[in-house]
Design an enzyme around this catalytic site. Structure first.
Site, PDB file in Angstrom:
ATOM      1  N   TYR A  35      19.933  -8.097 -29.552  1.00  0.00           N
ATOM      2  CA  TYR A  35      19.561  -7.102 -30.578  1.00  0.00           C
ATOM      3  C   TYR A  35      18.428  -7.651 -31.455  1.00  0.00           C
ATOM      4  CZ  TYR A  35      23.962  -5.067 -29.104  1.00  0.00           C
ATOM      5  OH  TYR A  35      24.989  -4.550 -28.359  1.00  0.00           O
TER       6      TYR A  35
ATOM      7  N   TYR B  13      26.914  -0.516 -45.246  1.00  0.00           N
ATOM      8  CA  TYR B  13      27.867  -1.625 -45.100  1.00  0.00           C
ATOM      9  C   TYR B  13      27.243  -2.968 -45.512  1.00  0.00           C
ATOM     10  CZ  TYR B  13      29.786  -5.735 -43.161  1.00  0.00           C
ATOM     11  OH  TYR B  13      30.214  -7.027 -43.058  1.00  0.00           O
TER      12      TYR B  13
ATOM     13  N   TRP C 144      29.261 -19.511 -43.531  1.00  0.00           N
ATOM     14  CA  TRP C 144      28.663 -18.587 -44.507  1.00  0.00           C
ATOM     15  C   TRP C 144      29.616 -18.242 -45.647  1.00  0.00           C
ATOM     16  CZ3 TRP C 144      28.732 -17.901 -39.252  1.00  0.00           C
ATOM     17  CH2 TRP C 144      29.773 -17.156 -38.723  1.00  0.00           C
TER      18      TRP C 144
ATOM     19  N   GLU D 130      25.495 -11.648 -42.373  1.00  0.00           N
ATOM     20  CA  GLU D 130      25.864 -10.257 -42.122  1.00  0.00           C
ATOM     21  C   GLU D 130      25.002  -9.635 -41.029  1.00  0.00           C
ATOM     22  OE1 GLU D 130      28.412  -8.658 -42.999  1.00  0.00           O
ATOM     23  OE2 GLU D 130      29.188 -10.155 -44.382  1.00  0.00           O
TER      24      GLU D 130
END
Ligand code: SF4
Length: 394
Positions: free
Chosen positions: A111, A149, A53, A66
């Site tokens: 997640y 963030y 990335w 991210e």
């Protein structure tokens, strides 16, 4: 108040050409900032890992990386990142995909809320921004799954905007540089650390600088054993000066684990096996699993009775439980789960309406098309199509 006003009087304890580490209660002065950026970027030039990335500045790829890297190791993310981009090379392709396809590709990364939010955000970008990732900070922050963030990372790396970042690695790094002894997650701690992260930003090449901060935090200023002897900014670091590296950031209170027992059911009917779709609010929202629930009993007969009741409630079916075929121990957040997996035979419909949002009877060779929980995938391997044997011992 500048850094020098709080430094040890009349000395340069670190021999760093007059530069002195600053404390959390102050912001670094210009000479500290210059020295810090120079050393950090020079170290990064020589030590940056070649990560997929980092090879492009495409906002979509930066955004995807991210999101995948949140609470997940680089080595785990690598293969997922490549596969995902291959399947969905553009935001439009992701937006057009079915959520099940997205979750299937995400399977194993954990997640799962991240994947669903990514997918929802892609649809919003297509609807509101013609498929181009927005560069307006307000618009970016409105997208699902993007906090301060992540917005800072995308806007600085992909668009070169002057935005600070603070994730786990940089939080630790900045806390040590400033010898901040408070709780880094408190409102006061966050204010101070964000102010410092903003103060040290250079005027240009912000994305590279932010990546260098993360790299230093991850590879050198590590959580358990910081490699201060190899650190390019060691002479600027207040924690090192005061010998506080091991105490900063302040350790989190120990996680208390809760032990729970659950049961999963491999229910067969005419060569097919029953799967249920997990509800929108659960741990595996959007994924498929074998009927599964918490059990309160431990005595085998009582467990079987409970299993019959739970199957009626969850699936609206009457079943005849057979043998326990496997026990899987695993952890999810604070829960340490012992999952007993039972075979069962289909008897008929119960009076109740099923509580599960959706049920499907699948042939075992169809499991591969559905996103399953990690334990669901393990159980799928056991679903070999043989009829359940008569009741055995637990
Ligand atoms: S000197 Fe040690 S504690 Fe300070 S930033 Fe470098 S690695 Fe971290």
């Amino acid at each position: 108040m500048n850094a020098k006003s709080l430094s040890e009087k009349g000395s340069d304890p670190l021999g760093s050409r007059g530069l002195t580490p600053f404390r959390a209660v102050e912001l670094p002065d210009s000479s500290w900032r210059r020295a810090f950026r120079r050393r950090l970027l020079s170290w990064y030039r020589r030590n940056a890992r070649d990560l997929p990335w980092r090879r492009a500045r495409d906002p979509y790829a930066v955004w995807l990386s991210e999101i995948m890297l949140q609470q997940t190791q680089v080595a785990t993310v690598r293969p997922y990142f490549g596969r995902f981009l291959e399947a969905f090379p553009t935001i439009e392709a992701l937006a057009a995909a079915d959520e099940q396809q997205v979750l299937r590709l995400w399977e194993g990364l954990g997640y799962y809320r991240r994947a669903r939010q990514l997918h929802r955000a892609a649809r919003l970008i297509v609807r509101d921004h013609a498929g181009r990732f927005p560069c307006d900070p307000e618009a970016v922050r409105r997208l699902p799954g993007i906090g301060r963030y992540t917005a800072g990372a995308i806007l600085s790396i992909a668009f070169g905007q002057r935005r600070a970042i603070l994730e786990a690695n940089t939080t630790r790094l900045v806390a040590r540089l400033t010898a901040y002894r408070g709780d880094v997650q408190s409102a006061a701690g966050q204010r101070l650390l964000w102010a410092t992260a903003e103060a040290v930003l250079p005027r240009k090449d912000i994305g590279r600088f932010n990546q260098a901060m993360m790299e230093l935090g991850s590879e050198v200023c590590r959580g358990r054993a910081p490699r201060c002897e190899a650190c390019p900014v060691a002479t600027l670091c207040r924690a090192r000066l005061e010998g506080l590296q091991a105490e900063i950031p302040r350790p989190k209170p120990k996680q208390r684990f809760e032990r729970v027992r659950e049961a999963a059911v491999l229910l067969r009917r005419r060569g097919r096996v029953l799967l249920v779709r997990c509800g929108d609010e659960g741990r595996w929202a959007g994924l498929w699993d074998f009927p599964r629930f918490r059990v309160e009993q431990t005595e085998p007969e009582a467990v079987r009775r409970e299993l019959v009741e739970q199957m009626a409630r969850l699936c609206g079916l009457v079943v005849r439980p057979a043998d326990r075929i496997k026990t899987i121990k695993h952890g999810v957040t604070r829960f340490r789960i012992t999952l007993d997996c039972y075979r069962a035979d289909y008897v008929g419909r119960a009076r109740q309406r099923p509580a599960a949002p959706e049920l499907k009877w699948l042939r075992p060779n169809e499991f591969d098309h559905y996103p399953l929980s990690t334990t669901g995938r393990k159980l799928a391997k056991l679903a070999d199509g043989k009829p359940a044997p008569r009741r055995g011992r637990s």
